[in-house]
Design a protein around this motif. Structure first.
Motif: not given
Length: 328
Positions: A29, A111, A247, A254, A256
């Protein structure tokens, strides 16, 4: 028989009893404007902790050159050990297959699983004769920037399930693909060999027509301006500078951003994380007032655009997210 699953648990407080062998995967991440590799306790080797992940980029994360590194060896040893321990502990139980969402575990909290870990796992299971099943209902058909997440991983499953963007989201349709060896296993002179499964609307004409058109349209550079000239990848839709800025926010643990998906996890106390968390409710409501609809998964919120959404639209949305995060 049982299945092997790799699952990132995002269901704290929800009753669930899994059956099978569950592997805790390493995840990657973006945080504080650099890449991070998080490994579970069972894999907390110094060689992995000092992986140099902060120097990564997307190309490096997915590169098959990593297959010859120390990381790959450690992953392979861990997977082999887990399989052997399970067989020893449950000698009467046969592992039927591996099932996993490739690259990103969606409902599990968005995730991103380390692609190297999944690639090593797939190869090890196939080496042992175990069929590999990819659940690409969420990840398939350009969701992650390629027509299938299997292309990103660089390894092919024995069975793969697709839906959602298969028709561009216009009408519901699902499809299951299998290798010849799996398909031929159900051939025979008697019905006892057949896979006797079907439902009322199998292969219905409207859904199939929509799927054919969507598959053609998404990979046509003249129709979809986000597709590369060779038709095998989407351009970057989420501005790297804005993703990096998000971020670095103190409220974010985290981020993504891959293909059409941009997800972020809000920092929370241990008692307020997981699927049942209401931490994101406030920012989600404020963003809706701004015309931005983010779905919460507990303390994780995410955006999804279409494969043909202009990058300028994505940047406008990320700007609004940045502004609201400053208020957290």
């Amino acid at each position: 028989m049982v299945l092997i699953h790799i699952r990132y648990c995002h269901t704290r407080g929800i009753r669930y009893t899994g059956r099978g062998l569950f592997l805790d995967p390493p995840t990657v991440f973006y945080n504080k404007e650099k890449w991070n590799l998080h490994v579970p306790d069972a894999l907390a080797y110094a060689e992995l902790q000092n992986s140099g992940a902060e120097e990564w980029c997307y190309e490096a994360i997915f590169s098959t050159k990593r297959d010859d590194t120390c990381q790959a060896t450690l992953y392979r040893d861990y997977i082999s050990q887990q399989l052997s321990q399970f067989s020893t502990s449950y000698p009467a139980v046969h592992i039927a297959a591996l099932i996993t969402e490739p690259v990103i575990h969606a409902a599990g909290g968005m995730h991103m699983i380390d692609p190297l870990f999944q690639r090593v796992l797939v190869k090890e299971c196939q080496r042992r004769g175990m069929p590999v099943i990819f659940d690409e209902v969420f990840t398939g058909f350009w969701r992650l920037g390629a027509e299938s997440a299997a292309e990103l991983l660089g390894c092919m499953p024995d069975i793969a399930c697709y839906a959602k963007l298969l028709t561009g989201g216009v009408v519901p349709l699902a499809a299951t693909l299998a290798t010849n060896s799996v398909f031929e296993a159900f051939e025979g002179k008697s019905k006892i060999f057949a896979l006797l499964h079907g439902h009322s609307y199998s292969g219905y004409a409207v859904g199939c027509a929509a799927a054919v058109k969507a598959m053609q349209w998404f990979k046509d550079p003249q129709m979809n301006l986000n597709i590369s000239s060779n038709g095998n990848r989407l351009m970057e839709l989420w501005d790297n500078k804005l993703v990096s800025k998000i971020s670095a926010k103190s409220a974010v643990s985290r981020v993504v951003a891959l293909g059409t998906v941009c997800a972020l996890e809000l920092k929370a106390d241990d008692a307020d994380i997981g699927y049942g968390s209401l931490l994101a409710s406030s920012i989600v409501q404020k963003l809706r007032n701004d015309g931005v609809y983010m779905r919460p998964l507990g303390n994780v919120i995410y955006l999804m655009c279409g494969p043909a959404t202009p990058a300028t639209v994505c940047s406008t949305i990320l700007d609004k997210v940045c502004q609201r995060l400053d208020e957290c």
